[in-house]
Design a protein around this motif. Structure first.
Motif, short mmCIF file in Angstrom:
data_model
loop_
_atom_site.label_atom_id
_atom_site.label_comp_id
_atom_site.label_asym_id
_atom_site.label_seq_id
_atom_site.Cartn_x
_atom_site.Cartn_y
_atom_site.Cartn_z
N HIS A 99 0.83 -1.19 0.00
CA HIS A 99 0.00 0.00 0.00
C HIS A 99 0.87 1.25 0.00
N ILE A 100 0.22 2.39 -0.25
CA ILE A 100 0.86 3.70 -0.22
C ILE A 100 0.00 4.62 0.65
N HIS A 101 0.50 5.83 0.87
CA HIS A 101 -0.25 6.86 1.59
C HIS A 101 -0.06 8.18 0.85
N TYR A 102 -1.11 8.98 0.75
CA TYR A 102 -0.98 10.34 0.23
C TYR A 102 -0.60 11.28 1.37
N PHE A 103 0.11 12.35 1.02
CA PHE A 103 0.47 13.37 2.00
C PHE A 103 0.46 14.72 1.32
N GLU A 104 0.24 15.77 2.10
CA GLU A 104 0.17 17.11 1.54
C GLU A 104 0.30 18.12 2.66
N GLY A 105 0.87 19.29 2.35
CA GLY A 105 0.97 20.33 3.35
C GLY A 105 1.77 21.51 2.87
N TYR A 106 2.20 22.34 3.82
CA TYR A 106 3.02 23.50 3.55
C TYR A 106 4.27 23.43 4.41
N THR A 107 5.38 23.89 3.87
CA THR A 107 6.63 23.91 4.61
C THR A 107 6.58 24.99 5.69
N THR A 108 7.60 24.98 6.54
CA THR A 108 7.76 26.08 7.48
C THR A 108 8.13 27.35 6.71
N VAL A 109 8.02 28.48 7.36
CA VAL A 109 8.36 29.78 6.76
C VAL A 109 9.86 29.99 6.88
N ASN A 110 10.51 30.42 5.80
CA ASN A 110 11.94 30.70 5.81
C ASN A 110 12.29 31.53 4.57
N GLY A 111 13.54 31.98 4.47
CA GLY A 111 14.03 32.71 3.31
C GLY A 111 14.28 34.18 3.59
N ARG A 112 15.06 34.82 2.70
CA ARG A 112 15.33 36.26 2.83
C ARG A 112 14.02 37.04 2.84
N ARG A 113 13.11 36.65 1.95
CA ARG A 113 11.73 37.16 1.98
C ARG A 113 10.91 35.98 2.50
N PRO A 114 10.50 36.02 3.75
CA PRO A 114 9.83 34.86 4.36
C PRO A 114 8.68 34.34 3.51
N HIS A 115 8.68 33.03 3.27
CA HIS A 115 7.67 32.39 2.44
C HIS A 115 7.58 30.91 2.78
N THR A 116 6.56 30.25 2.27
CA THR A 116 6.40 28.80 2.40
C THR A 116 6.29 28.20 1.01
N HIS A 117 6.32 26.88 0.95
CA HIS A 117 6.08 26.14 -0.29
C HIS A 117 5.04 25.07 -0.02
N HIS A 118 4.20 24.81 -0.99
CA HIS A 118 3.23 23.72 -0.92
C HIS A 118 3.93 22.45 -1.40
N TYR A 119 3.53 21.32 -0.85
CA TYR A 119 4.03 20.03 -1.32
C TYR A 119 2.91 19.01 -1.24
N LYS A 120 2.97 18.00 -2.08
CA LYS A 120 2.03 16.89 -2.01
C LYS A 120 2.59 15.73 -2.80
N GLY A 121 2.14 14.54 -2.44
CA GLY A 121 2.61 13.37 -3.15
C GLY A 121 2.07 12.11 -2.52
N ALA A 122 2.67 11.01 -2.92
CA ALA A 122 2.32 9.70 -2.38
C ALA A 122 3.62 9.02 -1.96
N THR A 123 3.55 8.27 -0.87
CA THR A 123 4.72 7.51 -0.44
C THR A 123 4.96 6.39 -1.45
N GLU A 124 6.11 5.77 -1.34
CA GLU A 124 6.35 4.54 -2.09
C GLU A 124 5.75 3.39 -1.29
N ASN A 125 5.81 2.18 -1.84
CA ASN A 125 5.29 1.02 -1.16
C ASN A 125 6.06 0.81 0.14
N GLU A 126 5.47 0.07 1.05
CA GLU A 126 6.02 -0.13 2.37
C GLU A 126 7.36 -0.88 2.35
N ILE A 127 8.20 -0.57 3.32
CA ILE A 127 9.45 -1.29 3.56
C ILE A 127 9.46 -1.75 5.02
N PRO A 128 10.01 -2.95 5.30
CA PRO A 128 10.02 -3.42 6.70
C PRO A 128 10.98 -2.61 7.56
#
Length: 128
Positions: A99-128
């Motif tokens: 199985h996999i899992h979806y994930f999504e969110g926003y990064t912490t604020v950082n940078g010379r001009r403070p900003h965030t980035h959006h991210y989203k994706g799916a994990t790879e298959n499980e590993i023991p």
């Protein structure tokens, strides 16, 4: 109610509350070892750049409804990096097994001009 054998260990929690507490780290669930998932991707393009990220989720038991916590630090671009952390969605079964899992969110604020980035994706298959 059916009892499920669980193995693991307790550890002292590092939370900042005034109460003494412990965490539980499960090493097997119903005789099966816990598992993790690799994940990686690229953040949104904000403030003239994006960031790469890669990591492995925290363990979770196999064979039960579950989610995973994740935490990583992005690549160092444009003079800074960001933290990515959160909890995945529930397991999505794959036809080929696992199985996999979806994930999504926003990064912490950082940078010379403070900003965030959006991210989203799916994990790879499980590993023991």
């Amino acid at each position: 109610m059916r009892k499920i054998p669980v193995e693991g260990f307790l550890f002292q929690s590092n939370d900042s509350s005034a109460e003494h507490s412990h965490g539980l780290y499960i090493t097997s669930w119903n005789g099966m070892p816990v598992h993790r998932h690799p994940f990686s991707g690229t953040t949104s393009f904000n403030d003239g750049h994006d960031h790469q990220y890669i990591g492995v989720t925290e363990p979770a038991p196999t064979g039960v409804p579950h989610v995973h916590r994740y935490y990583t630090i992005t690549s160092f671009d444009d003079g800074h990096s960001h933290v990515i952390e959160g909890t995945t969605g529930p397991a999505i079964q794959l036809r080929r097994g696992g199985h996999i899992h979806y994930f999504e969110g926003y990064t912490t604020v950082n940078g010379r001009r403070p900003h965030t980035h959006h991210y989203k994706g799916a994990t790879e298959n499980e590993i023991p």
